[in-house]
Motif scaffolding. Structure first.
Motif, mmCIF file in Angstrom:
data_model
loop_
_atom_site.group_PDB
_atom_site.id
_atom_site.type_symbol
_atom_site.label_atom_id
_atom_site.label_comp_id
_atom_site.label_asym_id
_atom_site.label_seq_id
_atom_site.Cartn_x
_atom_site.Cartn_y
_atom_site.Cartn_z
ATOM 1 N N GLU A 85 0.447 -1.151 0.044
ATOM 2 C CA GLU A 85 -0.063 0.172 0.456
ATOM 3 C C GLU A 85 1.075 1.024 -0.125
ATOM 4 O O GLU A 85 1.791 1.558 0.537
ATOM 5 C CB GLU A 85 -0.757 0.269 1.609
ATOM 6 N N ILE A 86 0.668 2.559 -0.834
ATOM 7 C CA ILE A 86 1.214 3.340 -1.017
ATOM 8 C C ILE A 86 0.588 4.498 -0.960
ATOM 9 O O ILE A 86 -1.024 4.729 -1.371
ATOM 10 C CB ILE A 86 1.434 3.876 -2.372
ATOM 11 N N ARG A 87 0.880 5.593 0.798
ATOM 12 C CA ARG A 87 -0.370 6.085 1.130
ATOM 13 C C ARG A 87 -0.065 7.707 0.871
ATOM 14 O O ARG A 87 1.274 7.830 1.726
ATOM 15 C CB ARG A 87 -1.002 6.290 2.183
ATOM 16 N N ALA A 88 -0.967 8.285 0.032
ATOM 17 C CA ALA A 88 -0.188 10.340 -0.509
ATOM 18 C C ALA A 88 -1.332 10.651 0.189
ATOM 19 O O ALA A 88 -2.917 10.499 0.342
ATOM 20 C CB ALA A 88 0.106 10.100 -1.564
ATOM 21 N N LEU A 89 -0.846 12.066 0.552
ATOM 22 C CA LEU A 89 -1.765 13.160 1.105
ATOM 23 C C LEU A 89 -0.896 14.817 -0.033
ATOM 24 O O LEU A 89 -0.383 14.897 0.277
ATOM 25 C CB LEU A 89 -2.046 13.746 1.843
ATOM 26 N N GLY A 90 -1.619 14.794 -1.267
ATOM 27 C CA GLY A 90 -1.210 15.870 -1.881
ATOM 28 C C GLY A 90 0.059 15.701 -2.763
ATOM 29 O O GLY A 90 1.053 16.332 -1.775
ATOM 30 N N THR A 91 0.253 15.351 -3.122
ATOM 31 C CA THR A 91 1.933 14.584 -3.560
ATOM 32 C C THR A 91 1.566 14.229 -4.872
ATOM 33 O O THR A 91 1.055 13.893 -5.804
ATOM 34 C CB THR A 91 2.460 13.668 -2.798
ATOM 35 N N THR A 92 3.055 14.495 -5.805
ATOM 36 C CA THR A 92 3.127 14.206 -6.798
ATOM 37 C C THR A 92 3.967 12.785 -7.209
ATOM 38 O O THR A 92 5.410 12.619 -6.559
ATOM 39 C CB THR A 92 3.630 14.466 -7.971
ATOM 40 N N ARG A 112 5.086 13.617 0.243
ATOM 41 C CA ARG A 112 5.297 12.421 0.526
ATOM 42 C C ARG A 112 4.247 11.569 1.096
ATOM 43 O O ARG A 112 3.195 11.192 0.589
ATOM 44 C CB ARG A 112 5.710 13.056 2.308
ATOM 45 N N VAL A 113 5.204 10.197 0.652
ATOM 46 C CA VAL A 113 4.085 9.185 0.473
ATOM 47 C C VAL A 113 4.672 8.435 1.865
ATOM 48 O O VAL A 113 5.978 8.007 2.062
ATOM 49 C CB VAL A 113 4.354 8.235 -0.924
ATOM 50 N N GLU A 114 3.790 6.696 2.056
ATOM 51 C CA GLU A 114 3.616 6.513 3.352
ATOM 52 C C GLU A 114 4.410 5.360 2.726
ATOM 53 O O GLU A 114 2.604 4.769 2.201
ATOM 54 C CB GLU A 114 2.678 6.575 4.708
ATOM 55 N N ILE A 115 4.674 4.034 2.768
ATOM 56 C CA ILE A 115 5.079 2.759 1.969
ATOM 57 C C ILE A 115 4.810 1.689 3.485
ATOM 58 O O ILE A 115 5.055 1.266 4.320
ATOM 59 C CB ILE A 115 5.844 2.435 1.035
ATOM 60 N N SER A 116 3.739 0.843 3.080
ATOM 61 C CA SER A 116 3.429 -0.355 3.943
ATOM 62 C C SER A 116 3.267 -2.342 3.134
ATOM 63 O O SER A 116 1.741 -1.785 2.866
ATOM 64 C CB SER A 116 2.077 -0.064 4.827
ATOM 65 N N ASP A 117 3.429 -2.610 4.002
ATOM 66 C CA ASP A 117 2.755 -3.814 3.378
ATOM 67 C C ASP A 117 2.403 -4.474 4.965
ATOM 68 O O ASP A 117 2.157 -6.059 4.873
ATOM 69 C CB ASP A 117 4.076 -4.353 3.352
ATOM 70 N N MET A 118 2.065 -4.162 6.270
ATOM 71 C CA MET A 118 1.221 -4.605 7.394
ATOM 72 C C MET A 118 2.764 -5.018 8.535
ATOM 73 O O MET A 118 2.444 -5.188 9.562
ATOM 74 C CB MET A 118 -0.066 -5.690 6.653
ATOM 75 N N ARG A 119 3.910 -4.933 7.471
ATOM 76 C CA ARG A 119 5.018 -5.544 8.239
ATOM 77 C C ARG A 119 5.929 -4.841 9.230
ATOM 78 O O ARG A 119 6.762 -4.500 9.785
ATOM 79 C CB ARG A 119 5.800 -6.580 8.031
ATOM 80 N N GLN A 120 6.220 -3.224 7.704
ATOM 81 C CA GLN A 120 6.996 -2.778 8.028
ATOM 82 C C GLN A 120 6.385 -1.196 7.209
ATOM 83 O O GLN A 120 5.722 -0.997 5.911
ATOM 84 C CB GLN A 120 8.230 -2.874 7.173
ATOM 85 N N ALA A 130 11.983 3.755 -3.511
ATOM 86 C CA ALA A 130 12.073 2.930 -3.020
ATOM 87 C C ALA A 130 12.064 1.932 -3.784
ATOM 88 O O ALA A 130 10.940 1.619 -5.122
ATOM 89 C CB ALA A 130 12.010 2.625 -1.526
ATOM 90 N N VAL A 131 12.415 0.564 -3.495
ATOM 91 C CA VAL A 131 12.071 -0.895 -4.968
ATOM 92 C C VAL A 131 11.669 -1.644 -3.376
ATOM 93 O O VAL A 131 11.696 -2.285 -2.563
ATOM 94 C CB VAL A 131 12.985 -1.403 -4.676
ATOM 95 N N TYR A 132 10.227 -2.611 -3.905
ATOM 96 C CA TYR A 132 9.621 -3.644 -2.713
ATOM 97 C C TYR A 132 9.475 -4.301 -3.821
ATOM 98 O O TYR A 132 8.815 -4.734 -4.491
ATOM 99 C CB TYR A 132 8.127 -2.571 -2.403
#
Length: 212
Positions: A85-92, A112-120, A130-132
């Motif tokens: 999941e990639i969460r963003a507010l007002g970003t490109t 800014r974005v927040e990257i999450s996979d429920m573990r990190q 970043a690369v997932y």
């Protein structure tokens, strides 16, 4: 009393209204505006489905896309790519899961974005990437700046900083969806320093030919 019940039911329906939208790009890049005003560029053979409500804006991506998200602090914008999941507010930001199906490449242009996979969870700011890896759920933050040509497929803005022609040609081929043959293989190691802003391919090739 009956009128009050109907009014409450109507308000409940409004509060839970979900707007869905599905877009798919064929052989050409697709540019579209979502129902919340956010703009997207969807690369060839990519699909995006969205569900937008008063609580959140959620999009599921298959392929590659650039998101220019309308700012709304009360309604987070979330992009799903399988388990990520990639969460963003007002970003490109740019998301690529098409170059390698096992990798999700995320780079942030602004905001800014927040990257999450429920573990990190990781936070990325402007100019970061970043690369997932999906197979083992590993999140990597390479110590390199985002590729300046990563979004060239959408805007055809290219920057080659003393790059050998052997690497320039694949970028041009991907950007313009053509095949380029370098007949003189000795030119493969020649270094090109140039910027192009949505130039026709023929003009770019002419400049390169004149340069070398």
């Amino acid at each position: 009393l009956a009128g009050l019940i109907l009014w409450v039911a109507f308000q409940w329906q409004i509060a839970d209204t979900v707007m869905t939208q599905q877009v798919a790009a064929g052989e050409k890049v697709l540019y579209d505006t979502l129902s919340d005003g956010s703009r997207i560029a969807l690369n060839r053979n990519s699909t995006l489905s969205t569900k937008i409500s008063k609580k959140e804006r959620r999009a599921t991506l298959h392929g590659q896309a650039i998101f220019n998200v309308t700012e709304d602090a009360q309604t987070p914008f979330i992009v799903e790519v399988q388990t990520l999941e990639i969460r963003a507010l007002g970003t490109t930001f740019h998301v690529d899961n098409s170059t390698d199906p096992d990798l999700v490449d995320i780079s942030v242009q602004n905001g800014r974005v927040e990257i999450s996979d429920m573990r990190q969870t990781e936070i990325l700011g402007a100019g970061q990437k970043a690369v997932y890896r999906l197979s083992n759920r590993t999140l990597m933050r390479p110590a390199v700046a985002p590729d300046p040509n990563a979004a060239a497929w959408s805007d055809r803005r290219l920057f080659f900083d003393n790059m050998p022609l052997s690497k320039v040609i694949p970028i041009l081929e991907k950007t313009y969806q053509v095949t380029i043959v370098l007949k003189n293989e000795e030119l493969a190691n020649c270094l090109l320093y140039a910027r192009y802003n949505n130039e026709p391919l023929q003009r770019i090739l002419e400049v390169i030919a004149e340069t070398f």
